[in-house]
Write a protein that holds these residues in place. Structure first.
Motif, PDB file in Angstrom:
ATOM      1  N   SER A   1     -55.025  -6.015 -21.545  1.00 41.71           N
ATOM      2  CA  SER A   1     -54.849  -5.917 -22.998  1.00 41.71           C
ATOM      3  C   SER A   1     -56.070  -6.441 -23.734  1.00 41.71           C
ATOM      4  N   GLY A   2     -56.702  -7.492 -23.198  1.00 40.81           N
ATOM      5  CA  GLY A   2     -57.896  -8.045 -23.836  1.00 40.81           C
ATOM      6  C   GLY A   2     -59.075  -7.104 -23.786  1.00 40.81           C
ATOM      7  N   VAL A   3     -59.306  -6.481 -22.629  1.00 42.71           N
ATOM      8  CA  VAL A   3     -60.417  -5.539 -22.494  1.00 42.71           C
ATOM      9  C   VAL A   3     -60.209  -4.325 -23.391  1.00 42.71           C
ATOM     10  N   LEU A   4     -59.013  -3.737 -23.327  1.00 43.39           N
ATOM     11  CA  LEU A   4     -58.748  -2.540 -24.124  1.00 43.39           C
ATOM     12  C   LEU A   4     -58.759  -2.850 -25.624  1.00 43.39           C
ATOM     13  N   GLY A   5     -58.134  -3.949 -26.006  1.00 39.83           N
ATOM     14  CA  GLY A   5     -58.095  -4.300 -27.419  1.00 39.83           C
ATOM     15  C   GLY A   5     -59.467  -4.590 -27.978  1.00 39.83           C
ATOM     16  N   SER A   6     -60.279  -5.306 -27.209  1.00 42.92           N
ATOM     17  CA  SER A   6     -61.632  -5.619 -27.660  1.00 42.92           C
ATOM     18  C   SER A   6     -62.435  -4.344 -27.876  1.00 42.92           C
TER      19      SER A   6
ATOM     20  N   VAL B   1     -59.554  -8.000 -33.052  1.00 38.93           N
ATOM     21  CA  VAL B   1     -60.257  -8.815 -34.047  1.00 38.93           C
ATOM     22  C   VAL B   1     -61.751  -8.942 -33.751  1.00 38.93           C
ATOM     23  N   MET B   2     -62.117  -9.062 -32.485  1.00 39.63           N
ATOM     24  CA  MET B   2     -63.444  -9.547 -32.136  1.00 39.63           C
ATOM     25  C   MET B   2     -64.584  -8.639 -32.600  1.00 39.63           C
ATOM     26  N   GLY B   3     -64.576  -7.387 -32.200  1.00 41.53           N
ATOM     27  CA  GLY B   3     -65.688  -6.490 -32.513  1.00 41.53           C
ATOM     28  C   GLY B   3     -65.927  -6.318 -34.001  1.00 41.53           C
ATOM     29  N   PRO B   4     -64.896  -5.906 -34.776  1.00 39.85           N
ATOM     30  CA  PRO B   4     -65.111  -5.719 -36.214  1.00 39.85           C
ATOM     31  C   PRO B   4     -65.530  -6.995 -36.942  1.00 39.85           C
ATOM     32  N   THR B   5     -64.950  -8.132 -36.555  1.00 41.67           N
ATOM     33  CA  THR B   5     -65.284  -9.389 -37.229  1.00 41.67           C
ATOM     34  C   THR B   5     -66.773  -9.700 -37.107  1.00 41.67           C
ATOM     35  N   PHE B   6     -67.288  -9.714 -35.895  1.00 43.89           N
ATOM     36  CA  PHE B   6     -68.679 -10.119 -35.713  1.00 43.89           C
ATOM     37  C   PHE B   6     -69.655  -9.010 -36.086  1.00 43.89           C
ATOM     38  N   ALA B   7     -69.205  -7.760 -36.063  1.00 43.25           N
ATOM     39  CA  ALA B   7     -70.061  -6.691 -36.588  1.00 43.25           C
ATOM     40  C   ALA B   7     -70.312  -6.898 -38.075  1.00 43.25           C
ATOM     41  N   MET B   8     -69.275  -7.244 -38.819  1.00 41.65           N
ATOM     42  CA  MET B   8     -69.446  -7.476 -40.254  1.00 41.65           C
ATOM     43  C   MET B   8     -70.208  -8.771 -40.528  1.00 41.65           C
TER      44      MET B   8
ATOM     45  N   SER C   1     -50.861  -8.858 -27.567  1.00 36.12           N
ATOM     46  CA  SER C   1     -52.106  -9.306 -26.952  1.00 36.12           C
ATOM     47  C   SER C   1     -53.212  -8.281 -27.200  1.00 36.12           C
ATOM     48  N   PHE C   2     -52.895  -7.010 -27.081  1.00 37.68           N
ATOM     49  CA  PHE C   2     -53.847  -5.931 -27.381  1.00 37.68           C
ATOM     50  C   PHE C   2     -54.268  -5.970 -28.842  1.00 37.68           C
ATOM     51  N   LEU C   3     -53.306  -6.104 -29.749  1.00 34.46           N
ATOM     52  CA  LEU C   3     -53.601  -6.094 -31.180  1.00 34.46           C
ATOM     53  C   LEU C   3     -54.423  -7.308 -31.595  1.00 34.46           C
TER      54      LEU C   3
ATOM     55  N   LEU D   1     -43.702  -7.942 -33.167  1.00 37.14           N
ATOM     56  CA  LEU D   1     -43.775  -7.891 -31.706  1.00 37.14           C
ATOM     57  C   LEU D   1     -43.747  -9.295 -31.109  1.00 37.14           C
ATOM     58  N   TYR D   2     -44.407 -10.240 -31.763  1.00 37.12           N
ATOM     59  CA  TYR D   2     -44.325 -11.630 -31.306  1.00 37.12           C
ATOM     60  C   TYR D   2     -42.889 -12.156 -31.410  1.00 37.12           C
ATOM     61  N   VAL D   3     -42.163 -11.744 -32.438  1.00 36.90           N
ATOM     62  CA  VAL D   3     -40.767 -12.170 -32.564  1.00 36.90           C
ATOM     63  C   VAL D   3     -39.965 -11.718 -31.342  1.00 36.90           C
TER      64      VAL D   3
END
Length: 414
Positions: free
Chosen positions: A263-268, A327-334, A321-323, A300-302
């Motif tokens: 989930s981390g690899v795909l989500g990132s 966060v990572m790519g768009p955050t640091f790109a901006m 976990s995927f969702l 989903l966390y609920v």
């Protein structure tokens, strides 16, 4: 003197940075699986283990990132990264030689110092290597080193410790990094800084220049809040599976590790990819993607927290976990797009400082305190209800990402 870099060399540099981030997290996470054999061998108390696995690393990792980033914005980033890799690898190996708590804590401090020297200059290099419309994907690919390194650190540490002891585990993952540092120094080219790079202002002026950017302020706060929620949940989710659903340690590791990795690899990757695709004409989409993912993750966390059995909990766990990894790519790109050329590494280090102090420092601890307070009334379910605290934090985080979109076009235009 930095030279223009071909596509092949550009991809080589990105691949090397991913490999370094992988090693970074292997060395960072291995201590978590070695806690019990270290405790038995050195006779340590739980509070001492907490210092070694958390505070001793995070204290210098968070604070030294900013001055190291200042050096990277002025000088040759490849040299700084190579030195950082050599330092954290050597100090990881030294952990295997420690004979008492003080020696092990000091070695972990050294690991934190070294690892602080990778991501801020790496982000700045990626920003110079890739055009703005590909930056989100490139940073997302770099972030794939996190779940891969975390998984291998846990697996390799456990396997080696089982066969040859915990000291051999530290030596086995630490020593090869010194050779990798030499390869980085000799083969990775220094990218030419893109755009007109004005002289770097003084430290206070640099902070003020970044903090005046409204979008940067909102993104920094948003990422810190997302780190609080995600660090807190990840720290306590294994305990939740054990206390509420009765899973043993081996079962938890067998499920949570692979699910978190995939989930981390795909989500990132998809976070950066969607930001780049949707943000071609409107950069606000980088932040809308993240905000939408966080909002959808709340229900989903609920389900994960209150499902009646472990099968449902673990099946649904993949989705939030995927969702969260979006966060990572768009955050640091901006962040890299908003920061002035000579403040790019510093901008990333500031975002990471708040993320680590609020996320790593406060997240797991806060949930633990709340769970203890609820324990007399709720018993094992106290942890479920303590983790409910992350839900409003996720909504608060999404609100900051949306707020950043209101000034993003203006701030990018500056």
């Amino acid at each position: 003197m930095p030279l223009p870099i071909s596509n092949a060399r550009r991809n080589y540099v990105l691949g090397m940075l991913v490999a370094l981030y992988f090693l970074n997290f292997v060395d960072r996470q291995i201590v978590n699986i070695l806690v019990e054999p270290i405790k038995a061998d050195l006779g340590l108390a739980d509070w001492q283990l907490g210092v070694i696995s958390g505070f001793a690393f995070a204290a210098l990792y968070a604070t030294l990132g900013i001055p190291i980033a200042r050096m990277a914005d002025r000088g040759r980033r490849v040299d700084i990264i190579a030195g950082a890799v050599a330092l954290w690898s050597a100090m990881t190996a030294v952990c295997g030689l420690a004979q008492n708590f003080v020696q092990l804590a000091l070695a972990r401090l050294g690991v934190g110092v070294g690892e602080a020297g990778l991501t801020p200059p790496a982000h700045a290099m990626i920003a110079d290597l890739f055009p703005e419309e590909r930056r989100g994907t490139a940073i997302a690919i770099y972030q794939m080193g996190v779940p891969a390194g975390a998984l291998i650190g846990l697996m390799a540490g456990g396997f080696i410790a089982e066969l040859w002891g915990w000291r051999a585990a530290f030596l086995a993952v630490g020593l090869p990094g010194i050779a990798v540092a030499l390869v980085v120094r000799l083969t990775v080219p220094e990218p030419e800084r893109s755009g007109d790079a004005a002289p770097q202002p003084a430290f206070a002026a640099s902070l003020a220049a970044l903090w005046r950017i409204a979008s940067f302020r909102h993104i920094t706060l948003a990422f810190a809040l997302s780190s609080f929620a995600i660090f807190a949940f990840n720290a306590w989710f294994p305990a939740l599976l054990g206390r509420v659903h009765g899973l043993n340690t081996a079962e938890i590791a067998a499920w949570v590790g692979p699910i978190g990795f995939v989930s981390g690899v795909l989500g990132s990757f998809f976070g950066g990819y969607l930001g780049d695709r949707l943000g071609v004409d409107d950069k606000r989409w980088y932040l809308f993607v993240v905000a939408a993912g966080l909002i959808v993750s709340i229900p989903l966390y609920v389900v994960v927290l209150f499902a009646g059995n472990a099968t449902v909990t673990l099946t649904v766990y993949f989705a939030p976990s995927f969702l969260g990894a979006l966060v990572m790519g768009p955050t640091f790109a901006m962040v890299q797009s908003l920061a002035p050329i000579r403040l790019r590494a510093m901008a990333s280090s500031i975002v990471l400082f708040f993320a680590n102090m609020i996320g790593l420092g406060l997240g797991p601890t806060t949930i633990g305190v709340v769970s203890d307070l609820l324990m007399p009334r709720l018993g094992p379910d106290s942890l479920r209800w303590a983790l409910v605290l992350i839900l409003p934090v996720l909504a608060w985080c999404a609100a900051h990402y949306v707020a950043a979109t209101r000034t993003l076009a203006h701030d990018l235009g500056r």
